[in-house]
Design a protein around this motif. Sequence first.
Motif, PDB file in Angstrom:
ATOM      1  N   HIS A  66       0.796  -1.231   0.000  1.00 11.38           N
ATOM      2  CA  HIS A  66       0.000   0.000   0.000  1.00 11.38           C
ATOM      3  C   HIS A  66       0.828   1.281   0.000  1.00 11.38           C
ATOM      4  O   HIS A  66       0.262   2.365   0.120  1.00 11.38           O
ATOM      5  CB  HIS A  66      -0.975   0.018   1.189  1.00 11.38           C
ATOM      6  CG  HIS A  66      -1.716  -1.265   1.391  1.00 11.38           C
ATOM      7  ND1 HIS A  66      -2.590  -1.782   0.448  1.00 11.38           N
ATOM      8  CD2 HIS A  66      -1.689  -2.165   2.420  1.00 11.38           C
ATOM      9  CE1 HIS A  66      -3.070  -2.935   0.907  1.00 11.38           C
ATOM     10  NE2 HIS A  66      -2.543  -3.186   2.086  1.00 11.38           N
ATOM     11  N   GLN A  69      -0.175   3.547  -2.875  1.00  6.50           N
ATOM     12  CA  GLN A  69      -1.380   4.303  -2.547  1.00  6.50           C
ATOM     13  C   GLN A  69      -1.061   5.441  -1.586  1.00  6.50           C
ATOM     14  O   GLN A  69      -1.590   6.561  -1.731  1.00  6.50           O
ATOM     15  CB  GLN A  69      -2.427   3.376  -1.930  1.00  6.50           C
ATOM     16  CG  GLN A  69      -3.742   4.072  -1.572  1.00  6.50           C
ATOM     17  CD  GLN A  69      -4.737   3.140  -0.893  1.00  6.50           C
ATOM     18  OE1 GLN A  69      -4.533   1.915  -0.853  1.00  6.50           O
ATOM     19  NE2 GLN A  69      -5.799   3.693  -0.337  1.00  6.50           N
ATOM     20  N   GLU A  72       0.468   8.180  -3.552  1.00  6.93           N
ATOM     21  CA  GLU A  72      -0.531   8.789  -4.440  1.00  6.93           C
ATOM     22  C   GLU A  72      -1.447   9.738  -3.665  1.00  6.93           C
ATOM     23  O   GLU A  72      -1.711  10.864  -4.105  1.00  6.93           O
ATOM     24  CB  GLU A  72      -1.356   7.700  -5.111  1.00  6.93           C
ATOM     25  CG  GLU A  72      -2.427   8.228  -6.052  1.00  6.93           C
ATOM     26  CD  GLU A  72      -3.245   7.122  -6.696  1.00  6.93           C
ATOM     27  OE1 GLU A  72      -4.173   7.456  -7.454  1.00  6.93           O
ATOM     28  OE2 GLU A  72      -2.962   5.935  -6.441  1.00  6.93           O
ATOM     29  N   GLU A  73      -1.927   9.291  -2.507  1.00  2.14           N
ATOM     30  CA  GLU A  73      -2.812  10.145  -1.708  1.00  2.14           C
ATOM     31  C   GLU A  73      -2.065  11.365  -1.192  1.00  2.14           C
ATOM     32  O   GLU A  73      -2.626  12.474  -1.134  1.00  2.14           O
ATOM     33  CB  GLU A  73      -3.415   9.345  -0.564  1.00  2.14           C
ATOM     34  CG  GLU A  73      -4.394   8.273  -1.027  1.00  2.14           C
ATOM     35  CD  GLU A  73      -5.130   7.608   0.116  1.00  2.14           C
ATOM     36  OE1 GLU A  73      -5.064   8.119   1.256  1.00  2.14           O
ATOM     37  OE2 GLU A  73      -5.781   6.564  -0.111  1.00  2.14           O
ATOM     38  N   ARG A  76      -1.743  13.905  -3.998  1.00  2.00           N
ATOM     39  CA  ARG A  76      -3.003  14.624  -4.235  1.00  2.00           C
ATOM     40  C   ARG A  76      -3.244  15.691  -3.170  1.00  2.00           C
ATOM     41  O   ARG A  76      -3.808  16.749  -3.463  1.00  2.00           O
ATOM     42  CB  ARG A  76      -4.187  13.651  -4.257  1.00  2.00           C
ATOM     43  CG  ARG A  76      -4.312  12.861  -5.537  1.00  2.00           C
ATOM     44  CD  ARG A  76      -5.745  12.341  -5.703  1.00  2.00           C
ATOM     45  NE  ARG A  76      -6.165  11.533  -4.561  1.00  2.00           N
ATOM     46  CZ  ARG A  76      -6.110  10.207  -4.533  1.00  2.00           C
ATOM     47  NH1 ARG A  76      -5.618   9.545  -5.572  1.00  2.00           N
ATOM     48  NH2 ARG A  76      -6.518   9.556  -3.479  1.00  2.00           N
ATOM     49  N   ALA A  77      -2.848  15.411  -1.940  1.00  7.48           N
ATOM     50  CA  ALA A  77      -3.121  16.318  -0.836  1.00  7.48           C
ATOM     51  C   ALA A  77      -2.117  17.468  -0.731  1.00  7.48           C
ATOM     52  O   ALA A  77      -2.413  18.498  -0.114  1.00  7.48           O
ATOM     53  CB  ALA A  77      -3.137  15.543   0.483  1.00  7.48           C
ATOM     54  N   THR A  81       2.420  19.590  -5.969  1.00  8.71           N
ATOM     55  CA  THR A  81       2.417  18.159  -6.288  1.00  8.71           C
ATOM     56  C   THR A  81       3.829  17.639  -6.516  1.00  8.71           C
ATOM     57  O   THR A  81       4.544  18.137  -7.395  1.00  8.71           O
ATOM     58  CB  THR A  81       1.577  17.887  -7.548  1.00  8.71           C
ATOM     59  OG1 THR A  81       0.275  18.430  -7.360  1.00  8.71           O
ATOM     60  CG2 THR A  81       1.482  16.393  -7.825  1.00  8.71           C
ATOM     61  N   GLY A 260      -4.837   7.036   5.663  1.00  9.56           N
ATOM     62  CA  GLY A 260      -5.201   8.420   5.396  1.00  9.56           C
ATOM     63  C   GLY A 260      -4.434   9.389   6.266  1.00  9.56           C
ATOM     64  O   GLY A 260      -3.997  10.457   5.798  1.00  9.56           O
ATOM     65  N   ALA A 263      -0.916   9.574   4.909  1.00  7.30           N
ATOM     66  CA  ALA A 263      -0.861  10.339   3.665  1.00  7.30           C
ATOM     67  C   ALA A 263      -0.877  11.841   3.950  1.00  7.30           C
ATOM     68  O   ALA A 263      -0.145  12.615   3.318  1.00  7.30           O
ATOM     69  CB  ALA A 263      -2.022   9.957   2.752  1.00  7.30           C
TER      70      ALA A 263
END
Length: 275
Positions: A66, A69, A72-73, A76-77, A81, A260, A263
Amino acid sequence: MAANATSGDAPAANADSFELLPGAGTSPVVLHVPHSSRRIPLPVRAGITLDDPALEGELDHITDAHTTQLAEEAARAAGVTPWRFVNRLSRLVVDPERFPDEREEMRAVGMGAVYTRTTHGAPLRPADVDPAPLVERYFRPYAEAMTAAVADRLAVTGRAVVIDVHSYPTARLPYELHGEGPRPPVCLGTDGFHTPAGLVEHARRAFEGIGTVGIDSPFSGAYVPLRFHGEDPRVTSLMVEIRRDAYMSEPGGPAGPGLGRLAAALAALVDAVSR
């Protein structure tokens, strides 16, 4: 089908072995995700001696599940970037973060650039396997592409910040050479030349809400392409190791709500070092 094995690429093609995902033109940050995949091309699978159930078990232990992921998260946040360089193959194909020669201390446990032993010391490949074909086919193109990604950030922004995204098991595995120390929720791996104190401090602040943030235990070091290693201080690097119980079911289970939070913390680090 064999454990996460797929048909091999054409010999000259590496397009699906790794991927550079563009970020903002002004970002100096490259999130490096080297150990998240379970994919093993069929020609490589043929050289692994484990049967399919044993290979699935080894992949559970050795894969930083993971973390793609997670990156990636975080991307995005983030306010700016970051770029992402993601290994699309398992580290059981080659480990792009090992030295490809006698400098690599993990060769002592059969885990140099091409592994011959598992996390528990069982045979993975024949002990006399020639690593050269796999190094030439997979390791060197990966290293060249990562070097080019860092060189591009230097050319455009004047600096490059490599944040190496990893995870590690709650309990020590037999292959760990230096696993006797603390195993905090977040471990920051550092390099004496390429990890300035300010980068460590930014990371401490970003991850302090996750739990204890340790330094260089149980894993140390930070990835820098060899062209720049020990030579160019404009390239800085930090390894972020997340203890797996902070975000997933071990050894190879699903991600949980902790992903989350991690991230968001990683995004905060990205933004702090992008300024």
